[in-house]
Design a protein around this motif. Sequence first.
Motif, PDB file in Angstrom:
ATOM      1  N   ARG A 117       0.836  -1.193   0.000  1.00 37.53           N
ATOM      2  CA  ARG A 117       0.000   0.000   0.000  1.00 37.53           C
ATOM      3  C   ARG A 117       0.879   1.254   0.000  1.00 37.53           C
ATOM      4  O   ARG A 117       0.651   2.207  -0.743  1.00 37.53           O
ATOM      5  CB  ARG A 117      -0.930  -0.016   1.216  1.00 37.53           C
ATOM      6  CG  ARG A 117      -2.215   0.766   0.971  1.00 37.53           C
ATOM      7  CD  ARG A 117      -3.052   0.892   2.227  1.00 37.53           C
ATOM      8  NE  ARG A 117      -2.394   1.687   3.246  1.00 37.53           N
ATOM      9  CZ  ARG A 117      -2.204   1.293   4.514  1.00 37.53           C
ATOM     10  NH1 ARG A 117      -2.605   0.093   4.905  1.00 37.53           N
ATOM     11  NH2 ARG A 117      -1.596   2.073   5.377  1.00 37.53           N
ATOM     12  N   LEU A 118       1.891   1.216   0.842  1.00 35.15           N
ATOM     13  CA  LEU A 118       2.778   2.372   0.918  1.00 35.15           C
ATOM     14  C   LEU A 118       3.481   2.606  -0.418  1.00 35.15           C
ATOM     15  O   LEU A 118       3.618   3.736  -0.873  1.00 35.15           O
ATOM     16  CB  LEU A 118       3.811   2.167   2.030  1.00 35.15           C
ATOM     17  CG  LEU A 118       3.261   2.295   3.447  1.00 35.15           C
ATOM     18  CD1 LEU A 118       4.313   1.916   4.452  1.00 35.15           C
ATOM     19  CD2 LEU A 118       2.754   3.709   3.712  1.00 35.15           C
ATOM     20  N   ARG A 150       2.344   1.900  -3.339  1.00 35.43           N
ATOM     21  CA  ARG A 150       1.377   2.509  -4.263  1.00 35.43           C
ATOM     22  C   ARG A 150       1.229   4.001  -4.004  1.00 35.43           C
ATOM     23  O   ARG A 150       1.175   4.816  -4.913  1.00 35.43           O
ATOM     24  CB  ARG A 150       0.020   1.808  -4.133  1.00 35.43           C
ATOM     25  CG  ARG A 150      -0.098   0.563  -4.989  1.00 35.43           C
ATOM     26  CD  ARG A 150      -1.547   0.252  -5.301  1.00 35.43           C
ATOM     27  NE  ARG A 150      -2.333   0.002  -4.105  1.00 35.43           N
ATOM     28  CZ  ARG A 150      -2.359  -1.174  -3.449  1.00 35.43           C
ATOM     29  NH1 ARG A 150      -1.639  -2.180  -3.909  1.00 35.43           N
ATOM     30  NH2 ARG A 150      -3.097  -1.331  -2.383  1.00 35.43           N
ATOM     31  N   GLU A 151       1.200   4.312  -2.690  1.00 37.91           N
ATOM     32  CA  GLU A 151       1.048   5.736  -2.347  1.00 37.91           C
ATOM     33  C   GLU A 151       2.250   6.541  -2.832  1.00 37.91           C
ATOM     34  O   GLU A 151       2.111   7.635  -3.370  1.00 37.91           O
ATOM     35  CB  GLU A 151       0.889   5.904  -0.835  1.00 37.91           C
ATOM     36  CG  GLU A 151      -0.553   5.705  -0.390  1.00 37.91           C
ATOM     37  CD  GLU A 151      -0.697   5.675   1.115  1.00 37.91           C
ATOM     38  OE1 GLU A 151       0.194   6.199   1.813  1.00 37.91           O
ATOM     39  OE2 GLU A 151      -1.702   5.106   1.582  1.00 37.91           O
ATOM     40  N   GLN A 186       2.007   7.193  -6.451  1.00 37.54           N
ATOM     41  CA  GLN A 186       1.077   8.282  -6.772  1.00 37.54           C
ATOM     42  C   GLN A 186       1.742   9.625  -6.543  1.00 37.54           C
ATOM     43  O   GLN A 186       1.585  10.562  -7.330  1.00 37.54           O
ATOM     44  CB  GLN A 186      -0.168   8.166  -5.901  1.00 37.54           C
ATOM     45  CG  GLN A 186      -1.054   7.030  -6.331  1.00 37.54           C
ATOM     46  CD  GLN A 186      -2.500   7.286  -5.977  1.00 37.54           C
ATOM     47  OE1 GLN A 186      -2.844   8.368  -5.533  1.00 37.54           O
ATOM     48  NE2 GLN A 186      -3.330   6.288  -6.178  1.00 37.54           N
ATOM     49  N   LEU A 187       2.481   9.702  -5.423  1.00 36.93           N
ATOM     50  CA  LEU A 187       3.151  10.969  -5.128  1.00 36.93           C
ATOM     51  C   LEU A 187       4.176  11.295  -6.206  1.00 36.93           C
ATOM     52  O   LEU A 187       4.438  12.457  -6.498  1.00 36.93           O
ATOM     53  CB  LEU A 187       3.837  10.888  -3.765  1.00 36.93           C
ATOM     54  CG  LEU A 187       2.893  10.834  -2.571  1.00 36.93           C
ATOM     55  CD1 LEU A 187       3.684  10.607  -1.301  1.00 36.93           C
ATOM     56  CD2 LEU A 187       2.080  12.107  -2.453  1.00 36.93           C
ATOM     57  N   ARG A 236       0.021   7.736 -11.686  1.00 33.12           N
ATOM     58  CA  ARG A 236      -1.263   7.353 -11.114  1.00 33.12           C
ATOM     59  C   ARG A 236      -1.794   6.126 -11.832  1.00 33.12           C
ATOM     60  O   ARG A 236      -1.556   5.972 -13.032  1.00 33.12           O
ATOM     61  CB  ARG A 236      -2.262   8.502 -11.290  1.00 33.12           C
ATOM     62  CG  ARG A 236      -2.096   9.585 -10.246  1.00 33.12           C
ATOM     63  CD  ARG A 236      -3.023  10.725 -10.532  1.00 33.12           C
ATOM     64  NE  ARG A 236      -2.409  11.673 -11.447  1.00 33.12           N
ATOM     65  CZ  ARG A 236      -3.070  12.675 -12.017  1.00 33.12           C
ATOM     66  NH1 ARG A 236      -4.348  12.832 -11.799  1.00 33.12           N
ATOM     67  NH2 ARG A 236      -2.458  13.500 -12.827  1.00 33.12           N
TER      68      ARG A 236
END
Lengths: 242, 500
Positions: free
Chosen positions: A10-11, A13-14, A17-18, A22
């Motif tokens: 999850r991290l 993926r985040e 995105q940052l 995306r």
Amino acid sequence: MSVQQDIIHRLQREILQLQGSRPPAPGQVELDMGPINTAFPNKTFPIGAIHEFICPRPPDEAATAGFTAGLISGLMQLGGVCVWVSAGRKVYPPGLKIFGVAPDRVIFMDMRTEKEVLWVMEEALKCERLAAVVGELRELGMTVSRRYQLAVEQSRVTGLVIRQQPRQLYPNAAVARWHVTHLPGLIGPDMPGVGFPRWNIQLSRIRNGHPGSWEVGWQAGRFHFETAKASVQEKVLQKLTG
Amino acid sequence: MGKRFLSLWFRRLTTDYVSIRRPALLHQPFVLALPDHGRMVITAASALAMEEGIQTGMAVADARVLVPTLEVLDDKEGLTSKLLRQLALWCIRYTPIVAIDAPNGLLLDISGCPHLWGGEKVYLQQIVHTLRNKGYDVRGAIADTVGAAWAIARYGRVTPIIEPGEQADALLGLPPAALRIDPLIAGRLQKLGLDRIHRIAGMARQSLRTRFGNELLLRLDQAFGRADELIESVIPPAVYMERLPCLEPICTAGGIEIALTKLLDTLCSRMQHDGKGLRTAIFKGHRVDGQMIQAAIGTHRATHNIAHLFKLFEEKIPTLEPGLGIEVFTLEAPKTEDTGPSQTTIWEGAGGWLDKNLPELIDRVSNKMGADRVHRYTPSEHYWPERAITATDSLDEIALDRWSVTRPRPVYLLAHPEPIEVTAPIPDYPPMLFRHRGGLHKIIRAEGPERIEQEWWIAMGQHRDYYMVEDESGVRYWIFRSGHYKGTGPHQWFLHGYFA
């Protein structure tokens, strides 16, 4: 253990995105690149990013043009328009048709100098509704590529820069660096003719992904990955052995 | 509202022009002359020369007797009409309809214009004073009809501005020559003692027609406003045109931008109301010194989007030189097209052909880089590769024919086929080897030939036999042999493109 893995995923993926990549929004074009997908972050072809294609020799430019045309046809599958910016254009519009691109849906912008190409390409990348922008440039420095990358992160346009006989390969802000070279055509033994086009696709740099090389053909209006073999491990081995 | 016309009369147009260019001549009698039947005939005389009794039409030799120090200059054919045209263009700043009234006047249709300058008196004064300051001896008059304005400008003694409907009273006391009639007829009227218009105005039309012809009656009617008269403007006024007179001359880029925004605002709202969009627009500025500056733009699709049009003009503003200042701005749209009701919301997400972002991008590029830089191609019914596509500049043009995929066409086509040297086993077989720019390529596989004939109705020449060949590294070429196999003679084979 699996909980920790989930958190890490999850991290990751985040962070992705940052960093500007995306995952495709629902209803947006998604490009299925078969086995090459494993090389990309999020396992999808980065749309709304800058890709550069290195062509050291003139014949490579034709191979690259064919491969990019295949990519464009995927990007244009939901309708849309592509802009092709170049100085001294050699692309022959009817030749794009075989790769699924309707040549009348491509706007060719023919500039005189590379400086003009730079400006026009940036303007085009800011134009939100385009499916893709192809630019033929010799050099793509850090400043230019960063400007382009910032523009596409806003507009979600995919920018493909075909670098013809580049002098230097400095690091830049492009998401991916590809090398496309010809391979003998896809054809059965003892068959006449030249067969379907086939290329060696080398992804030498991909941000947050895994570089590799594949053999890809074009057959019946789509990429043909039958002969493709993921050679990520090969690459790692090469690195280890020096 | 009734029409109002302004007539300007330049009493000594050409000599004034010469003395503006050579101020030394202001204090010396001079004439302009042209050769006629072996002698020099005076075509125009300056004010000082006229005082000495020199008339136009005299021979220079006779005039020299009257004034021995007379300066004689060559006249130029067509100088008058050139000057009148220049002055007419200058007058465009006061009204959009200005006509040339040969040989020595201008006619301005000023209906609805003078109030912008604060009334007819100020309006006329400003025009006449500006022209007099330039050095032209000019008289002007305003009236309801062309004929009356013409007559008052040349023969009026009381007031130059005839109030609406009062032209008859003003005309009655003038000589018949004021009616713009043939000098012959005017002379005959004079001889008969009909030396004022009121004497003929009351006569029976029938008797006037039999004695003096139709022209006199027509001119009489036109002057009194009983018959219509059309004037032909030097610049046909565009349907979509907006003007912006400025209180003070504008000489900054910021001021020009404000003027442009205002004009775009009014023009675009008008066009939007009419369901039109512009394809070309010209932004003009009339400068204090009489020069005109302009910037033109074109669009790929009819539009009335103010922000977009402003952006197109914005890049041209630095090229406009305001000089001492710009008095009047005009914006016109010579080419307009119907636009459908805007469907932006429907097409917003589609990224389709009709999206308005794309035409705006193309306009920006072609206005900055040049109009011939953006191409779109549609198929053309030709097999000859160079002629198989046609460039179109419209985004709406749909490909009439289908793009053919039955024949292989390269993705890269060289602008000019490059000669190659080949080794072919048998005529009509694809080559085994070819040499291009010093590099040797061994051909492994080949497809072909595909014979493409010249279209004799377009061009003469040899046919081409095309082969698609692949060398040992997989690079694919499109090569052709021009004409039949001849056995000897180089430069028969050419490389024309690369396949992907």
